[in-house]
Design an enzyme around this catalytic site. Sequence first.
Site, PDB file in Angstrom:
ATOM      1  CB  CYS A  20      24.776  50.493  45.767  1.00 18.47           C
ATOM      2  SG  CYS A  20      25.198  52.252  45.331  1.00 18.47           S
ATOM      3  CB  SER A  54      28.326  48.727  42.427  1.00 18.81           C
ATOM      4  OG  SER A  54      29.456  49.213  42.133  1.00 18.81           O
ATOM      5  CB  CYS A  55      27.732  51.601  47.733  1.00 15.44           C
ATOM      6  SG  CYS A  55      28.251  53.242  47.268  1.00 15.44           S
TER       7      CYS A  55
END
Lengths: 89, 207
Positions: free
Chosen positions: B105, B109-110
Amino acid sequence: MNVGDRVRVRTMNPPGHNRAPRYVRGHVGEVVRFVGDGRFPDESAVVGSAAHREDIVTVAFPSAELWGPDAHSGDRVHVDLFVSYLEQP
Amino acid sequence: MSADHHRNAELQARVNRLLDVAEARGVITRAGVDQRIEAFSDRVTARNGAEMIVRAWNSPEYRERLLADAGAAAAELGHVGGGFSSDIRLHAVANSAEVHNVIVCTLCSCYPVAWLGPPPAWYKSEAYRSRVVRDPRGVLAEFGLVVPDSTEVRVWDASAEARYIVVPERPEGAEALSEAEQVALVTRDCLIGTALPTVPARVREVT
């Protein structure tokens, strides 16, 4: 917008929140998947505002389209994009 | 150390105050928070994702369902997603002889937390996030994974509401192992795409 369509990510520089990564703006890729829909982040990031729902598609960019001839040919970067970020190439 | 301790104490006080306020206003209950933390630390681990992969290795029908709708396939095994947004959807991308997948990501910070557990620190680092899109092969080599020139590398940047999980191929020799033993081969990094499952030499010798 259909799978197989070529699309360009709009060149844009909005002042608020936006989920089109800068490295794909202005670049052309191919729609490879329909993801679904979601609350439009440019609106939902604003406290107290109602966000409309919008379709999201996965766009595949050839690495060379993004990084030039130094990229490994054949590699691809896939990015999920809200459809209003996209235009006809 | 005392400085760290002091910082934690300050943070703890702030968290406690927030919890008090949220509880007083009926937003949460302390028991609900405890339940959530317990679920997170005990049940939300990369083992969830590994179980899905191993089921796919051993059942072509499950594999088909996993690649078509990973969220539903996860739910079949009791690994329900959820979290903060019902818009989060899981999508599985399969490695093959021709393709290697890796997830990132770049914007934040998916991460598929519900199926992989909390992300490693490096996944959230600017170095990983900025480099893996422009030099995936270089980054993977630093993880000890050299991708052959003839294999296409596909990077998946989870910038909207989808989360990705990599389906690695079953390594040679793994078919002789039990499902539980196969699950142990599928590490968190295999599900991110920065590693491949390997069968220990001992097992290979026996088979």
